[in-house]
Design a protein around this motif. Structure first.
Motif: not given
Length: 169
Positions: A60-78
């Motif tokens: 999720g951290l990798f995706l958060d750095f590379l996407s335009v979504s709010p920071f931490g969203l992918h970290c929380l989901l995954r």
């Protein structure tokens, strides 16, 4: 344990680069299959909750750095998905085809449900999935079909990424 974690992080990094640099630029795909989620599922199902949470957070951290979504969203989901799938550590037979397809299907639905719940609390910054859209249905089918293939590919590296490879048959 550390060797498995660092090899897993390296695999997650390679997959996130593949997903964001190559798959996202294929114009004929209606949506990008979430291969990173599938790799995190494999790590969670074979290494347990703690490893699942860690791999989910890192992916999720990798995706958060590379996407335009709010920071931490992918970290929380995954992280949540990694924990839930880690509960089933070594209790499910992942050698077949049907169960990995079902796992990929359920994990994608979990991701969609979690995005919807978060979008209720943050409606301005998180856009939920449209459940009847072609993009969502493609991602759901692609994740389900790719799960057994990715699981079989990752089983080639089981000695390096699994914590207890001798128990995996």
């Amino acid at each position: 344990m550390l060797k498995s974690f660092f090899v897993s992080v390296l695999i997650l990094l390679c997959v996130v680069v593949l997903e964001t640099a190559i798959l996202s630029n294929m114009l004929f795909l209606p949506a990008v299959p979430d291969v990173l989620l599938i790799v995190s599922l494999y790590l969670s199902l074979h290494n347990g909750k703690i490893f699942g949470v860690s791999s989910g957070f890192v992916s999720g951290l990798f995706l958060d750095f590379l996407s335009v979504s709010p920071f931490g969203l992918h970290c929380l989901l995954r992280t949540i998905i990694g924990y839930v799938m880690g509960i089933f550590n070594k209790t499910l037979n992942m050698n077949g085809i049907f169960l990995p397809i079902l796992i990929g299907f359920v994990a994608t639905l979990m991701k969609v449900l979690l995005v919807f719940i978060i979008s209720v609390f943050f409606p301005d910054s998180v856009v939920p999935y449209s459940l009847l859209s072609k993009a969502f249905l493609f991602e759901l089918c692609a994740n389900s079909i790719l799960t057994p293939l990715v699981f079989k590919f990752l089983s080639l590296f089981s000695g390096m990424i699994l914590l207890d490879p001798e128990k995996v048959s």
